[in-house]
Design an enzyme around this catalytic site. Structure first.
Site, mmCIF file in Angstrom:
data_model
loop_
_atom_site.group_PDB
_atom_site.id
_atom_site.type_symbol
_atom_site.label_atom_id
_atom_site.label_comp_id
_atom_site.label_asym_id
_atom_site.label_seq_id
_atom_site.Cartn_x
_atom_site.Cartn_y
_atom_site.Cartn_z
ATOM 1 N N ILE A 23 0.825 -1.206 0.000
ATOM 2 C CA ILE A 23 0.000 0.000 0.000
ATOM 3 C C ILE A 23 0.859 1.257 0.000
ATOM 4 O O ILE A 23 0.544 2.244 -0.671
ATOM 5 C CB ILE A 23 -0.957 -0.018 1.208
ATOM 6 C CG1 ILE A 23 -2.022 -1.105 1.014
ATOM 7 C CG2 ILE A 23 -1.625 1.341 1.400
ATOM 8 C CD1 ILE A 23 -2.919 -1.312 2.215
ATOM 9 N N TYR A 161 -2.537 -6.115 17.306
ATOM 10 C CA TYR A 161 -2.536 -5.313 16.079
ATOM 11 C C TYR A 161 -3.828 -4.510 15.976
ATOM 12 O O TYR A 161 -3.808 -3.302 15.707
ATOM 13 C CB TYR A 161 -2.378 -6.236 14.873
ATOM 14 C CG TYR A 161 -2.570 -5.576 13.536
ATOM 15 C CD1 TYR A 161 -1.538 -4.840 12.945
ATOM 16 C CD2 TYR A 161 -3.770 -5.702 12.832
ATOM 17 C CE1 TYR A 161 -1.707 -4.239 11.702
ATOM 18 C CE2 TYR A 161 -3.948 -5.105 11.593
ATOM 19 C CZ TYR A 161 -2.908 -4.376 11.038
ATOM 20 O OH TYR A 161 -3.089 -3.786 9.803
ATOM 21 N N LYS A 165 -4.452 -0.422 15.975
ATOM 22 C CA LYS A 165 -5.162 0.298 14.919
ATOM 23 C C LYS A 165 -6.352 1.065 15.492
ATOM 24 O O LYS A 165 -6.672 2.167 15.029
ATOM 25 C CB LYS A 165 -5.620 -0.665 13.831
ATOM 26 C CG LYS A 165 -4.464 -1.279 13.034
ATOM 27 C CD LYS A 165 -3.598 -0.213 12.397
ATOM 28 C CE LYS A 165 -2.483 -0.806 11.546
ATOM 29 N NZ LYS A 165 -1.620 0.236 10.950
ATOM 30 N N VAL A 194 -6.681 -5.884 0.954
ATOM 31 C CA VAL A 194 -5.907 -5.359 -0.167
ATOM 32 C C VAL A 194 -4.711 -6.286 -0.354
ATOM 33 O O VAL A 194 -3.746 -6.228 0.415
ATOM 34 C CB VAL A 194 -5.421 -3.918 0.085
ATOM 35 C CG1 VAL A 194 -4.596 -3.420 -1.105
ATOM 36 C CG2 VAL A 194 -6.598 -2.989 0.348
#
Length: 274
Positions: A23, A161, A165, A194
């Site tokens: 990304i 994680y 976030k 993604v």
């Protein structure tokens, strides 16, 4: 009056952490395509060099910098180098991150500390350093954080994680308020699926034919995201098109956050928990 030029980033300088791949690479190239010079900060020097060459091929200046974002002194030095060599800092994209699946009962202190260091502490250090450079420049700026839809929903196997976030989402809101008086906007992009090189290594099943079939059922827009989807959102948030947008999170997820358990059946209808 709004003009086409509002989307352009001509003359601006952007920093993209983790810009050597995935990304981050897509966003770095997207920013360059719309006129920004780009500093690519990555732990992999060869990857940073490759992206820098692609930025230059688009007619923009590029500065590859090798740095581990978990080393906060290295991050501060990287921002200072960008300001010195490219003359200013207008855009920061906090993209560098990392995770791997692990059960809560199997985590070690080292795993937890590493997750927090790479996903949260680096965010604070890089934002602070870039914001100071923007304030010194007196032109305002735009900070774009790359979170994840996991910051808003449960993520079994990725609990720390996801917690980091979630912290990023609230950090975005708080930083947006503190930096508003300096004309600095702070926003977040929250992608879902993604496919990237990293995902291909630790979750190859997602990219299989069966995985693609599941995507058609679970993702309302019927496909996985791609690098341009994220780059488009980042360019918008960095540009004057988003001059009155700050403190928000934009899901770039094909509608998965909105669907919240609804899936499409073989006839195209929507079912809940079936």
């Amino acid at each position: 009056m709004l003009t086409r030029d509002a989307i352009l980033l001509t003359g601006q300088v952007a920093i993209v952490t983790g810009g050597g791949g995935g990304i981050g690479r897509g966003i770095a190239l997207g920013l360059a395509e719309f006129g920004a010079d780009v500093a690519i900060v990555d732990i992999d020097g060869d990857a940073a060099d490759r992206v820098a060459a692609l930025v230059r091929a688009r007619g923009q200046r590029a500065l590859p910098i090798v740095a581990d974002v978990m080393d906060r002194d290295a991050v501060r030095a990287a921002v200072a180098r960008v300001a010195a060599e490219l003359g200013r800092v207008d855009i920061l994209v906090n993209n560098a991150a990392g995770t791997r699946p692990i059960n809560l009962l199997e985590m070690t202190d080292r795993h937890v500390d590493r997750q927090i260091d790479i996903n949260l502490k680096n965010l604070v250090a890089t934002t602070q350093a870039a914001a100071k450079a923007m304030v010194a420049g007196g032109r305002g700026g735009s900070i774009v954080n790359i979170a994840s839809i996991e910051g808003s929903r449960a993520a079994p196997g990725y609990s720390v994680y996801a917690a980091c976030k979630a912290g990023m989402l609230n950090f975005t809101r708080s930083a947006a308020l503190e930096l508003a008086e300096h004309g600095i906007r702070v926003n977040t992009i929250a992608p879902d699926l993604v496919p990237t090189e990293h995902m291909a290594r630790f979750a190859p099943a997602i990219l299989s034919e069966a995985g693609k079939g599941a995507q058609a059922r679970y993702i309302p827009l019927g496909r996985a995201g791609n690098l341009d989807d994220c780059a488009g959102a980042a360019v918008f948030l960095a540009s004057a098109m988003a001059a009155y947008v700050t403190g928000v999170t934009i899901p770039v997820d094909g509608g998965t956050w909105a669907s919240s358990g609804w899936t499409r059946d073989d006839e195209g209808g929507w079912k809940l928990f079936e």
